[in-house]
Design an enzyme around this catalytic site. Structure first.
Site, mmCIF file in Angstrom:
data_model
loop_
_atom_site.group_PDB
_atom_site.id
_atom_site.type_symbol
_atom_site.label_atom_id
_atom_site.label_comp_id
_atom_site.label_asym_id
_atom_site.label_seq_id
_atom_site.Cartn_x
_atom_site.Cartn_y
_atom_site.Cartn_z
ATOM 1 C CG ASP A 70 -1.834 -1.118 1.372
ATOM 2 O OD1 ASP A 70 -2.053 -1.806 0.354
ATOM 3 O OD2 ASP A 70 -2.357 -1.338 2.475
ATOM 4 C CG ASP A 117 0.591 2.928 4.586
ATOM 5 O OD1 ASP A 117 -0.575 2.680 4.892
ATOM 6 O OD2 ASP A 117 1.426 2.049 4.282
#
Length: 206
Positions: A134, A136
């Site tokens: 991901d 972030d």
């Protein structure tokens, strides 16, 4: 927390007690890998931190003495490094997305920076990212955004198509997931130093 904030990365001159650490947290690894400040309440002179190893399952929460901090890198400091990322860094979707969205984040005027694996990798150079990691991010927004700023946030979220985006809004009183707020939920989960709190007014002190 002595001026330290959640997501700050720290290097120490003295490691936490070995008996309090998991086996993967070797002296060699901790000599290179920063610790990340987390949200929690501690005694005076102590900091709540998290350790991460090269594998996704390798995470550990502990506390350190604030006097052992040797160096600090904030997410905002890392945002300045995005333009200087080498071309091969964007083999990772999270870093490719970071390079794409950085100009939009800069244009908001808000303080921001990468956290999670992307921030850790930028700060340390250690190989913790994966092809499906991901992205972030943390955005420091001290007051509720107006209509124009809300549209800018939507554009930022829409621009990240390479990977999953975890955008955290830090209000100064805690942090919450942008996706929850954007969905129009009546209450959202605000992470504070005293623990998580469901609230309809995340910009107001709990």
């Amino acid at each position: 927390m002595h001026g330290y904030r959640a997501h700050d990365l720290l290097w120490l001159d003295a490691m936490p007690a070995a008996e309090a650490l998991p086996a993967w947290a070797s002296a060699a690894w901790l000599g290179q890998a920063p610790l990340v400040v987390r949200r929690a309440t501690t005694a005076p002179g102590r900091l709540p931190v998290g350790l991460r190893g090269p594998a996704r399952s390798e995470r550990h929460a502990c506390e350190i003495d604030v006097t052992t901090v040797l160096r600090r890198v904030t997410p905002e400091m890392l945002s300045a490094r995005v333009a200087a990322m080498p071309p091969d860094a964007t083999q990772y979707a999270a870093l490719a997305a970071l390079r794409t969205v950085a100009p939009l984040l800069d244009a908001t005027g808000w303080a921001w920076g990468p956290t999670g694996g992307a921030g850790f990798a930028l700060a340390s150079g250690l190989p913790v990212l994966h092809v499906d990691s991901d992205l972030d991010l943390v955005l420091r927004i001290g007051v509720p955004p107006d209509a124009g700023q809300t549209q800018a946030l939507r554009a930022i979220a829409a621009a990240v198509t390479h990977c999953r985006l975890d955008l955290q809004i830090d209000t100064g009183h805690g942090g919450f997931a942008y996706a929850e707020w954007a969905a129009g939920r009546s209450s959202i989960l605000l992470k504070t130093d005293r623990g998580p709190l469901l609230t309809a007014t995340p910009w107001e002190p709990a």
